[in-house]
Design an enzyme around this catalytic site. Sequence first.
Site, PDB file in Angstrom:
ATOM      1  CE  LYS A  15      -8.732   5.409   1.816  1.00 35.03           C
ATOM      2  NZ  LYS A  15      -8.260   4.878   3.107  1.00 35.03           N
ATOM      3  NE  ARG A  93      -5.180   9.419   1.032  1.00 33.53           N
ATOM      4  CZ  ARG A  93      -4.800   8.198   1.352  1.00 33.53           C
ATOM      5  NH1 ARG A  93      -4.459   7.904   2.579  1.00 33.53           N
ATOM      6  NH2 ARG A  93      -4.823   7.247   0.436  1.00 33.53           N
ATOM      7  NE  ARG A 133      -3.934  -3.512   3.672  1.00 35.00           N
ATOM      8  CZ  ARG A 133      -4.020  -2.223   3.391  1.00 35.00           C
ATOM      9  NH1 ARG A 133      -5.113  -1.749   2.828  1.00 35.00           N
ATOM     10  NH2 ARG A 133      -3.044  -1.408   3.682  1.00 35.00           N
ATOM     11  NE  ARG A 165      -0.595  -0.875   1.133  1.00 35.31           N
ATOM     12  CZ  ARG A 165      -1.588  -0.004   1.137  1.00 35.31           C
ATOM     13  NH1 ARG A 165      -2.711  -0.285   0.473  1.00 35.31           N
ATOM     14  NH2 ARG A 165      -1.508   1.129   1.796  1.00 35.31           N
ATOM     15  NE  ARG A 176      -0.722   3.336   5.832  1.00 35.99           N
ATOM     16  CZ  ARG A 176      -1.037   2.040   5.701  1.00 35.99           C
ATOM     17  NH1 ARG A 176      -0.259   1.103   6.238  1.00 35.99           N
ATOM     18  NH2 ARG A 176      -2.104   1.700   5.031  1.00 35.99           N
TER      19      ARG A 176
END
Length: 220
Positions: A15, A93, A133, A165, A176
């Site tokens: 996204k 969400r 990532r 992150r 998550r």
Amino acid sequence: MKKIIILLGGPGSGKGTQAKKIVEKFNYGHISTGDLLRALENDKNASLEDKQKLIEMKAGKLVSDELIYKLAFTEMNKFLDNKKGVVLDGAIRNEKQAIEYHNYFESKNLKNEVMTILIELSDEDFFNRLSKRRVCKECGSIIPYLESTKNLLKCPKCNGELVVRADDNEETIKQRIEDQGNKSLDPIVKYYENLGVLKKVDGSKNIEEVENQIINIINK
Ligand code: AP5
């Protein structure tokens, strides 16, 4: 071209990567609720009450709907007041949020200006992408794990430091995906299908191919 582009997808579906491209190409405003929450965390003027609501985010769970509305609608008002379109990146969400955003768009006479794009990807791929990532600490660029990028030490855009992150650790990624993965997307997808504003793209293709799919939809 619609004024409101909503990107749906699980954690790591792409996204943020695609939102940045749309924003650059079409000069839209970018509403990333994840970024707004991370900015709140570092905001010295933010209330303790709001900051306490970030505990859920750190644990990989959804934060309260009310905090999302406060942050997202304030930010969106600024862009819409300046006659800019907006890209919503991860801003919706659950079904309750979808309904609340729709009421907001209705109040702005924008309910016919909504286009929703679901980036489809498996839960397994969410995990693989998030665990590799890196992001730029300075400019927020998102770095994919590719042959050409895996050994980079600095951001190719601004030379900033590349970091992992805080919520991209194995335990939080799993949480998550459990809370915000494909199962949780079903009711939201049905909501937008019923409104007749849902399109889907294959998120397993490479970044440029996903971008092309999205641009084709936007330009129709
Ligand atoms: P947020 O920051 O939005 O995190 P997220 O939903 O987990 O999404 P990500 O930003 O992790 O992934 P992405 O889909 O943007 O993928 P990306 O482009 O980086 O939210 C953080 C937290 O805030 C949430 O967990 C929650 O607690 C809270 N929150 C936020 N919004 C909320 C709301 N509305 N309500 C309640 N709580 C909320 O891509 C991932 C990786 O894959 C990158 O390395 C990228 O380079 C790579 N990649 C992307 N596309 C491709 C491709 N096509 N091929 C190969 N690699 C690719």
